[in-house]
Design a protein around this motif. Structure first.
Motif, mmCIF file in Angstrom:
data_model
loop_
_atom_site.group_PDB
_atom_site.id
_atom_site.type_symbol
_atom_site.label_atom_id
_atom_site.label_comp_id
_atom_site.label_asym_id
_atom_site.label_seq_id
_atom_site.Cartn_x
_atom_site.Cartn_y
_atom_site.Cartn_z
ATOM 1 N N HIS B 326 0.826 -1.214 0.000
ATOM 2 C CA HIS B 326 0.000 0.000 0.000
ATOM 3 C C HIS B 326 0.862 1.267 0.000
ATOM 4 O O HIS B 326 0.355 2.366 -0.205
ATOM 5 N N CYS B 327 2.138 1.087 0.293
ATOM 6 C CA CYS B 327 3.022 2.237 0.540
ATOM 7 C C CYS B 327 3.103 3.181 -0.657
ATOM 8 O O CYS B 327 3.293 2.752 -1.788
ATOM 9 N N ILE B 328 2.970 4.471 -0.389
ATOM 10 C CA ILE B 328 3.111 5.466 -1.460
ATOM 11 C C ILE B 328 4.460 6.197 -1.356
ATOM 12 O O ILE B 328 4.642 7.248 -1.957
ATOM 13 N N ARG B 329 5.374 5.616 -0.593
ATOM 14 C CA ARG B 329 6.760 6.123 -0.510
ATOM 15 C C ARG B 329 6.832 7.595 -0.101
ATOM 16 O O ARG B 329 7.578 8.374 -0.704
ATOM 17 N N CYS B 330 6.049 7.959 0.887
ATOM 18 C CA CYS B 330 6.052 9.351 1.331
ATOM 19 C C CYS B 330 7.174 9.608 2.313
ATOM 20 O O CYS B 330 7.569 10.734 2.535
ATOM 21 N N SER B 331 7.657 8.545 2.964
ATOM 22 C CA SER B 331 8.738 8.578 3.944
ATOM 23 C C SER B 331 8.346 9.189 5.288
ATOM 24 O O SER B 331 9.218 9.436 6.114
ATOM 25 N N ALA B 332 7.072 9.391 5.528
ATOM 26 C CA ALA B 332 6.659 9.913 6.843
ATOM 27 C C ALA B 332 7.086 8.965 7.965
ATOM 28 O O ALA B 332 7.480 9.408 9.051
ATOM 29 N N CYS B 333 7.038 7.674 7.702
ATOM 30 C CA CYS B 333 7.405 6.711 8.750
ATOM 31 C C CYS B 333 8.882 6.821 9.109
ATOM 32 O O CYS B 333 9.257 6.622 10.257
ATOM 33 N N LEU B 334 9.710 7.149 8.126
ATOM 34 C CA LEU B 334 11.142 7.325 8.422
ATOM 35 C C LEU B 334 11.333 8.534 9.329
ATOM 36 O O LEU B 334 12.118 8.504 10.270
ATOM 37 N N PRO B 355 11.031 2.216 8.849
ATOM 38 C CA PRO B 355 9.985 1.233 9.168
ATOM 39 C C PRO B 355 9.426 0.511 7.937
ATOM 40 O O PRO B 355 9.273 -0.712 7.959
ATOM 41 N N ILE B 356 9.161 1.246 6.854
ATOM 42 C CA ILE B 356 8.598 0.547 5.689
ATOM 43 C C ILE B 356 9.638 -0.399 5.107
ATOM 44 O O ILE B 356 9.310 -1.511 4.684
ATOM 45 N N GLY B 357 10.896 0.021 5.129
ATOM 46 C CA GLY B 357 11.951 -0.864 4.645
ATOM 47 C C GLY B 357 12.053 -2.124 5.470
ATOM 48 O O GLY B 357 12.295 -3.219 4.946
ATOM 49 N N ALA B 386 1.816 7.819 11.762
ATOM 50 C CA ALA B 386 2.216 8.810 10.761
ATOM 51 C C ALA B 386 1.808 8.414 9.348
ATOM 52 O O ALA B 386 1.669 9.272 8.480
ATOM 53 N N CYS B 387 1.626 7.133 9.099
ATOM 54 C CA CYS B 387 1.434 6.669 7.722
ATOM 55 C C CYS B 387 0.133 7.199 7.126
ATOM 56 O O CYS B 387 -0.953 6.967 7.650
ATOM 57 N N PRO B 388 0.223 7.912 5.985
ATOM 58 C CA PRO B 388 -0.980 8.508 5.406
ATOM 59 C C PRO B 388 -1.951 7.478 4.846
ATOM 60 O O PRO B 388 -3.107 7.812 4.601
ATOM 61 N N VAL B 389 -1.486 6.239 4.623
ATOM 62 C CA VAL B 389 -2.434 5.222 4.163
ATOM 63 C C VAL B 389 -2.646 4.151 5.235
ATOM 64 O O VAL B 389 -3.119 3.044 4.948
ATOM 65 N N LYS B 390 -2.276 4.499 6.468
ATOM 66 C CA LYS B 390 -2.585 3.666 7.634
ATOM 67 C C LYS B 390 -2.045 2.243 7.559
ATOM 68 O O LYS B 390 -2.757 1.281 7.892
ATOM 69 N N ILE B 391 -0.822 2.096 7.098
ATOM 70 C CA ILE B 391 -0.225 0.755 7.083
ATOM 71 C C ILE B 391 0.165 0.404 8.523
ATOM 72 O O ILE B 391 0.877 1.155 9.182
ATOM 73 N N ASP B 392 -0.325 -0.740 8.982
ATOM 74 C CA ASP B 392 -0.049 -1.155 10.364
ATOM 75 C C ASP B 392 1.328 -1.822 10.401
ATOM 76 O O ASP B 392 1.447 -3.049 10.453
#
Ligand code: SF4
Lengths: 244, 475
Positions: B326-334, B355-357, B386-392
């Motif tokens: 689902h990730c849109i690579r916004c990097s907010a999680c980083l 985190p997404i990595g 922080a994730c804009p698409v709510k990835i748990d």
């Protein structure tokens, strides 16, 4: 009210004062506390380290032990989080639908201490007295997993004699994370260092939280650095009175 | 005849940048030692966090936008094959050519072959994670083709012979004096009197890039989105350099991970609100470039779309793990991750750090090849919020840890602990035995590994005289 007490393995074994304080506090408020002896551990460490299968008997034990009770309290945000968000998941991923349903039901009756006081017992002023300068660390799982919000702060604000000081960057993780502190010890230590700097900057003599695990981690660091700041579980502050 | 093609394959070894040379704790060690790096990172992540937080607070419906983004992505994953086929036919109708690449090797071959056929010895590149993932620059260089990164930060990384360390700000680990040195050393035709004033640095890069834009006939890009119903591809960016690449050359080759497809044009509305606010803290990104096939006389006259799998089908096959797509690579999680803030992106070994990595890379490569990454988190949960698409992400980390290979010693210890803890009497006697044996010693120093890692920086508590259980029994 009759309240079943889940002490958590960590408080039972290493921090009995936090567990005793929980009992004293609830009894002082006029409630009956029951401690079922068959309880052990919520299995959070196993689940979070990648041992869900090994955690299954612990999940089962928790559900069996506490199913007979209407209200269960646990003085730990992270254990409450594991019970609420992981127990039914572990049970169902190992194909035990019956246990999953039972776990979900028990989890819905399990409250972290500040939730129990404010949401169930409807009390904000527990009649405590604690003449110290105190800062509060929210702990990640209390904050983001079970979302206790400002409940602990509301309770602390009613404590007489207590000087509550705000912790800078309070919502940042202290670096404990269970086995994270072992598997990534250096990163954990770097996170802890920043947390300690922030705690010391408040001038508080006590740092409190609703989780013995984070407090063990922070307290261990503060002690090593001889900062003079002590860590005290929220229950111990709330249980303190003028006479104690 | 059977249509079963076997289990979906993971990203191949020996090509691309999804695997590190060493496990996370070892790689993090060097970064933790580098105080300049930590200062750079802290400054940058704190700034972006603040900016992003302020513009997100302006939107009263942010949480509902997140829900919408999450729902659209879940829908995409549930019917990915048919959306991709739809996208393919729309792109072809609009005059594009579509290629399917099962993995990094195939994608590199396709792109290299396409560039060769144009006769160009140089390509200009729009910043793209997919081409970094597959190591396209190296593949092009091996084929005698020079790739030129045109995103400023990506250019800094390329000229510095360095690796990106952040999804959005690949040179986040560099400060301006380091950038000046890199430019002086490696930028063709740079003014030797260059200062480290940011506008001066930007002007130097602009001069160099302008020349390159005007003299290169092939561009390679990634895509932020692809619209199945229209065959439209889209790139969002802040500098305008991407738009130069997407409009000036004669040939455009886009490499896109198959998860980037969206069903309809309307879905863009959600993501064009979520992405810039979550990533750069902008209300709207300055440049959104969209193209559908080719338009005679306007823009690139040859368009190729390479649809890249490289392990994504394997991720999709895991009903818990697929959320990573689902990730849109916004990097907010980083930017909110306390681990990333202290170790930087290189410690993760993959082009997808943070985190997404930690959840995406091990799934793309197979967990054995990135087994330490799911543990590179304290499970604090800041990434999820922080994730804009709510990835748990925290739940996925726990899920992947459960699939990770464990060392026999750890497995034995965990099994023994579980055995004891599921038997109350045994547990109570173990508590007493532990106290008697005083295994923690004086203030817990001198414990054996892995416990020694803990006591290197902290004191363990003393064992109390009495457990709670014993106190309760006697009162
Ligand atoms: S996981 Fe979420 S927060 Fe992280 S980069 Fe992807 S979309 Fe952004």
């Amino acid at each position: 009210m009759r309240i079943a007490f889940f002490a958590t393995c960590l408080a039972d074994t290493l921090f009995p004062e936090a567990a005793k304080a929980t009992v004293r506090l609830l009894e002082r408020l006029g409630h009956e506390v029951v401690f079922p002896f068959e309880q052990t551990c919520c299995g959070q460490m196993h689940i979070n380290t990648g041992y869900q299968k090994e955690a299954l008997p612990l999940v089962k034990r928790y559900a069996q032990t506490f199913d007979p009770y209407e209200v269960i309290v646990v003085p730990s945000g992270s254990c409450a989080g594991s019970i609420r968000h992981q127990h039914a998941m572990v049970a169902s991923s190992y194909g035990d639908a019956g246990l999953a349903a039972r776990s979900a039901s028990v989890a819905a009756r399990t409250y972290e201490l500040s939730e129990l006081l404010i949401d169930v017992l409807k009390v904000e002023d527990v009649g405590a007295y604690y003449p110290h300068r105190v800062t509060y660390h929210p702990t990640c799982h209390s904050l983001r997993m079970i979302r206790v919000g400002d409940k602990p702060l509301r309770l602390l604000r009613q404590v007489r004699g207590l000087d509550l000081v705000e912790l800078p960057a309070a919502e940042q993780c202290c670096g404990f994370g269970g086995t994270f502190a072992l598997k990534n010890a250096e990163t954990s230590t770097a996170m802890l260092a920043d947390k300690m700097t922030n705690i010391v900057s408040t001038g508080a003599d006590v740092c409190t939280a609703g989780d013995t695990s984070c407090l063990m981690h922070i307290g261990g660091g503060l002690s090593r650095l001889r900062t003079g700041v002590r860590t005290v579980h929220l229950a111990e502050i709330l249980a303190s009175t003028e006479s104690s | 005849m059977t249509t079963f093609l076997g289990m979906p394959a993971t990203a191949p070894r020996g090509v691309g940048h999804l695997r590190g040379d060493q496990p996370f704790p070892r790689a993090a060690h060097d970064a933790l030692d580098n105080s300049q790096l930590r200062r750079n990172l802290r400054h940058a992540t704190t700034t972006i966090r603040g900016k992003s937080g302020r513009v997100i607070a302006e939107l009263p419906d942010w949480q509902r936008l997140r829900d919408a983004g999450s729902a659209i992505k879940a829908d995409v994953m549930s019917r990915l094959p048919s959306l991709l086929v739809e996208l393919e036919s729309r792109v072809i109708e609009a005059g594009g050519v579509v290629h399917w690449a099962a993995d990094a090797n195939e994608a590199n071959e396709i792109v290299t072959g396409l560039v060769r056929r144009t006769g160009s010895e140089r390509v200009i590149k729009v910043k793209s994670m997919a081409t970094q993932e597959i190591g396209l620059n190296e593949a092009l260089e091996d084929a005698g083709i020079t790739p030129v990164e045109t995103d400023l930060a990506e250019l800094i990384v390329q000229l510095g012979d360095d690796k990106p360390s952040h999804i959005l700000v690949p040179a986040i680990h560099r400060n301006r004096s380091e950038i000046r040195e890199i430019f002086l050393r490696a930028m063709p035709g740079v003014d030797p009197a260059l200062t480290d004033d940011p506008p001066v640095l930007a002007a130097a890069a602009r001069r160099y890039l302008r020349e390159t834009f005007l003299s290169t006939s092939v561009a390679v890009s990634g895509a932020n989105f692809a619209i199945a119903e229209t065959g439209t591809l889209g790139v969002v960016e802040s500098e305008g350099n991407g738009r130069m690449c997407l409009t000036l050359p004669d040939t455009l080759i886009t490499v896109m991970g198959i998860e980037k497809v969206l069903p309809t044009w309307r879905d863009l509305e959600v993501f064009l609100q979520l992405l810039p606010r979550a990533s750069t803290g902008e209300r709207m990104n300055p440049y959104t470039t969209m193209w559908t096939g080719v338009t005679p006389g306007d823009g690139p006259q040859n368009f190729h779309l390479v649809l890249l799998d490289n392990g994504r089908s394997a991720v999709l096959a895991d009903t818990v793990g697929r959320q990573a797509l689902h990730c849109i690579r916004c990097s907010a999680c980083l930017n909110v991750c306390p681990v990333y803030e202290r170790t930087g992106g290189h410690a993760y070994g993959s082009v997808y750090p943070g985190p997404i990595g930690a959840v995406l890379s091990p799934q793309l490569t197979g967990i054995e090849d990135n087994a330490s990454l799911p543990y590179a988190s304290s499970l604090c949960g800041a990434c999820f919020d922080a994730c804009p698409v709510k990835i748990d992400i925290p739940s996925m980390l726990v899920h992947l840890r459960n699939k990770a290979p464990h060392s026999p010693a750890e497995r034995a210890a965990m099994a023994a602990a579980a055995y004891t803890m599921s038997r109350p009497r045994l547990y109570a006697s173990a508590q007493r035995a532990a106290k008697m044996a005083r295994i923690v010693g004086r203030r817990g120093r001198g414990l054996p590994p892995p416990l020694s890692g803990w006591t290197a920086g902290r004191d363990l508590p003393e064992f109390p005289e009495q457990t709670f259980r014993d106190w309760w029994a006697r009162r």
